[in-house]
Scaffold this motif. Structure first.
Motif, PDB file in Angstrom:
ATOM      1  N   THR B  26       0.835  -1.208   0.000  1.00 22.72           N
ATOM      2  CA  THR B  26       0.000   0.000   0.000  1.00 22.72           C
ATOM      3  C   THR B  26       0.873   1.262   0.000  1.00 22.72           C
ATOM      4  O   THR B  26       0.597   2.225  -0.714  1.00 22.72           O
ATOM      5  N   LYS B  88      -4.012   1.294  -9.493  1.00 26.13           N
ATOM      6  CA  LYS B  88      -4.055   1.948  -8.180  1.00 26.13           C
ATOM      7  C   LYS B  88      -3.264   3.247  -8.208  1.00 26.13           C
ATOM      8  O   LYS B  88      -3.698   4.284  -7.678  1.00 26.13           O
ATOM      9  N   VAL B 158      -5.884   2.484  -0.424  1.00 23.86           N
ATOM     10  CA  VAL B 158      -6.720   1.462   0.222  1.00 23.86           C
ATOM     11  C   VAL B 158      -8.019   1.256  -0.565  1.00 23.86           C
ATOM     12  O   VAL B 158      -8.410   0.122  -0.861  1.00 23.86           O
ATOM     13  N   ILE B 159      -8.645   2.365  -0.955  1.00 23.89           N
ATOM     14  CA  ILE B 159      -9.914   2.258  -1.698  1.00 23.89           C
ATOM     15  C   ILE B 159      -9.706   1.506  -3.016  1.00 23.89           C
ATOM     16  O   ILE B 159     -10.485   0.632  -3.376  1.00 23.89           O
ATOM     17  N   GLU B 161      -7.581  -0.662  -3.666  1.00 19.82           N
ATOM     18  CA  GLU B 161      -7.286  -2.079  -3.424  1.00 19.82           C
ATOM     19  C   GLU B 161      -8.552  -2.875  -3.091  1.00 19.82           C
ATOM     20  O   GLU B 161      -8.603  -4.080  -3.315  1.00 19.82           O
ATOM     21  N   TRP B 162      -9.543  -2.171  -2.562  1.00 20.52           N
ATOM     22  CA  TRP B 162     -10.815  -2.850  -2.278  1.00 20.52           C
ATOM     23  C   TRP B 162     -11.356  -3.538  -3.520  1.00 20.52           C
ATOM     24  O   TRP B 162     -11.998  -4.570  -3.451  1.00 20.52           O
ATOM     25  N   GLY B 170      -5.943  -2.703   1.620  1.00 24.29           N
ATOM     26  CA  GLY B 170      -7.328  -2.723   1.153  1.00 24.29           C
ATOM     27  C   GLY B 170      -7.766  -4.145   0.824  1.00 24.29           C
ATOM     28  O   GLY B 170      -8.884  -4.567   1.157  1.00 24.29           O
ATOM     29  N   MET B 173      -8.200  -5.963   3.960  1.00 25.21           N
ATOM     30  CA  MET B 173      -9.404  -5.498   4.635  1.00 25.21           C
ATOM     31  C   MET B 173     -10.636  -6.235   4.097  1.00 25.21           C
ATOM     32  O   MET B 173     -11.482  -6.688   4.873  1.00 25.21           O
ATOM     33  N   THR B 174     -10.762  -6.317   2.786  1.00 23.01           N
ATOM     34  CA  THR B 174     -11.922  -7.033   2.226  1.00 23.01           C
ATOM     35  C   THR B 174     -11.897  -8.500   2.637  1.00 23.01           C
ATOM     36  O   THR B 174     -12.931  -9.106   2.899  1.00 23.01           O
TER      37      THR B 174
END
Lengths: 249, 218
Positions: B26, B88, B158-159, B161-162, B170, B173-174
């Motif tokens: 990240t 990204k 992060v967004i 990577e979602w 990210g 996180m998912t």
């Protein structure tokens, strides 16, 4: 021969004539004041001599060369010192040399010897915020001098200072001028200042502004101490006040 | 649903090596995106300042890039550029160049006219005026923009990577979200805030280093 000649210069903005047929001469080593009321076209004339504005008519001649509308020949200084806050004092002062293409180090070396004479010793590497009002003007004056050792025009350079600082700077200025002999055109609205500092005074007045009087200060640079308390001083002052008043009616 | 702080701390400690692994990815994206974003913002600001026509032409386009929500273009970028770092980084560039460009442009335009005149009277070229007056004069606004951009960069990474990828906070996180591991999720959120704060602090340090004259003001 005169160093700087302003010849038949006129300028209008939107048909509104600001200055009309101005003739000024500045000899080598002379300090000449251009005295006039506010809004009388002093600044316009100033900008034309500095090359920042063009004249509608007439010429500005420096050392026999026509420099009308050409910048980079005559150095100037304003009421605002315009020292750059992000440069040290020495870099501020040496800036005109750098602009002329000199290396930074070389420019600093050239500026350094003047610091003592200009009362700035010890402040070379400080930022301008560390300087007092009087020192800032001296630094600005040194920058002006380093830009051109022959001729400078100063536009009310001391008018933002308090009385005492101003008086101090005046005597300092008179002293240093004996050494550096910078030919100077001094634009001001302060009659006392004009008499104290100049060899000659042009009175700019009327609408559009014209040169109505030329007054020679016979004492020149050899003015005695406390000259502003002498009868001679007062008689000059009366002459100028009358000249300005006469043009108002 | 809301894990106790102790559980979150425990998850943070237990997961630490994994978190660092993802953080590295990240951070690389964020730093790369921010660098290119700053570069692009700088170029755009300089061009817009130098040329009135470009200013008029680019202005609406730049505004437009900011009205499109990042979450909306992120899937497109993934479709176009795949699941690697490139989409990204592009997303971060798009979000970070704006505060820089706007800040710098404001800075260039707010420079004292008399100073420019003085430089002109000294015979300075446009480039010299830029180097000696405009650029240092715009530094304050540049760093104000950089502070915003730097925090955008981490969040933007992060967004992006979602929406797909192999590694990164990210993605992680998912993954933990899908496993309903709330303690781990909070541990990630915690980490992201810390990193954002650190990045902003770093910018502030840089700011002070780059503008030493501000110190003597106080």
């Amino acid at each position: 021969m005169s160093l700087l000649i302003v010849k038949n210069v006129s300028k209008a903005f939107d048909q509104n004539k600001i200055i009309d047929n101005i003739n000024i001469e500045l000899k080598k080593g002379e300090i000449v004041s251009l005295l006039g009321t506010s809004g009388g076209g002093k600044t316009t004339l100033f900008n034309i001599i500095a090359g920042l504005q063009t004249a509608d008519q007439g010429q500005v001649i420096l050392d026999g060369v026509d420099i009308t509308g050409v910048t980079g020949k005559v150095s100037y200084m304003l009421q605002k010192d315009m020292l750059l806050p992000y440069k040290s004092v020495i870099d501020n002062v040496a800036l005109p040399l750098v602009i002329k293409g000199m290396k930074k180090k070389e420019a600093r070396q050239k500026a350094l010897p003047y610091f003592k004479q200009f009362g700035l010793e010890g402040y070379e590497n400080k930022y301008p915020t560390a300087l007092s009002g009087g020192m800032r003007q001296r630094a600005a004056f040194l920058r002006t001098y380093l830009f051109s050792e022959s001729v400078a025009i100063l536009d009310e350079p001391f008018s933002a200072l308090d009385m005492l600082t101003k008086a101090q700077l005046h005597s300092w200025y008179m002293d240093i001028m004996k050494d550096i002999k910078l030919s100077t055109l001094f634009v001001t609205h302060d009659i006392d200042e004009a008499i104290m500092l100049s060899d000659r005074i042009y009175v700019l007045s009327g609408k559009p502004g014209t040169i109505t009087h030329e007054i020679v200060i016979r004492e020149g640079s050899k003015k005695p101490k406390a000259f502003n308390l002498t009868p001679e001083f007062l008689s000059y002052k009366q002459q100028i006040v009358e000249a300005l008043e006469g043009s108002l009616t | 649903m809301l894990p106790s702080p102790i559980k979150v701390v425990k998850a943070f400690v237990d997961d630490f090596p994994t978190l660092m692994l993802h953080l590295k990815v990240t951070l690389i994206e964020a730093v790369a995106g921010l660098s290119f974003g700053v570069l692009l913002g700088f170029i755009v600001a300089v061009l817009m300042d130098a040329c009135m026509v470009l200013d008029k032409a680019l202005h609406p386009i730049i505004i437009l890039t900011q009205t499109v929500p990042t979450v909306a273009i992120a899937p497109l970028l993934v479709l176009w550029f795949g699941y690697d770092m490139l989409p990204k980084i592009i997303l971060i560039v798009v979000t970070t160049f704006f505060p820089i460009a706007v800040g710098l442009l404001e800075g260039f335009k707010s420079v004292d006219k008399d100073e420019i005149n003085l430089m002109k009277a000294m015979g300075a070229s446009k480039l010299q005026i830029f180097i000696h007056i405009k650029l240092p004069g715009a530094m304050g606004q540049f760093f104000a923009g950089l502070k915003i951009s730097a925090s955008y960069a981490v969040v933007g990474a992060v967004i992006s990577e979602w929406l797909g990828g192999f590694q990164g906070l990210g993605v992680y996180m998912t993954r933990v979200k899908n496993a309903f591991a709330f303690d781990k999720m909070f541990a990630v959120i915690f980490l992201i805030s810390i990193v954002s704060l650190l990045v902003m602090k770093l910018v502030e340090l840089l700011h002070r280093k780059a503008m030493p004259w501000l110190k003597e003001d106080r």
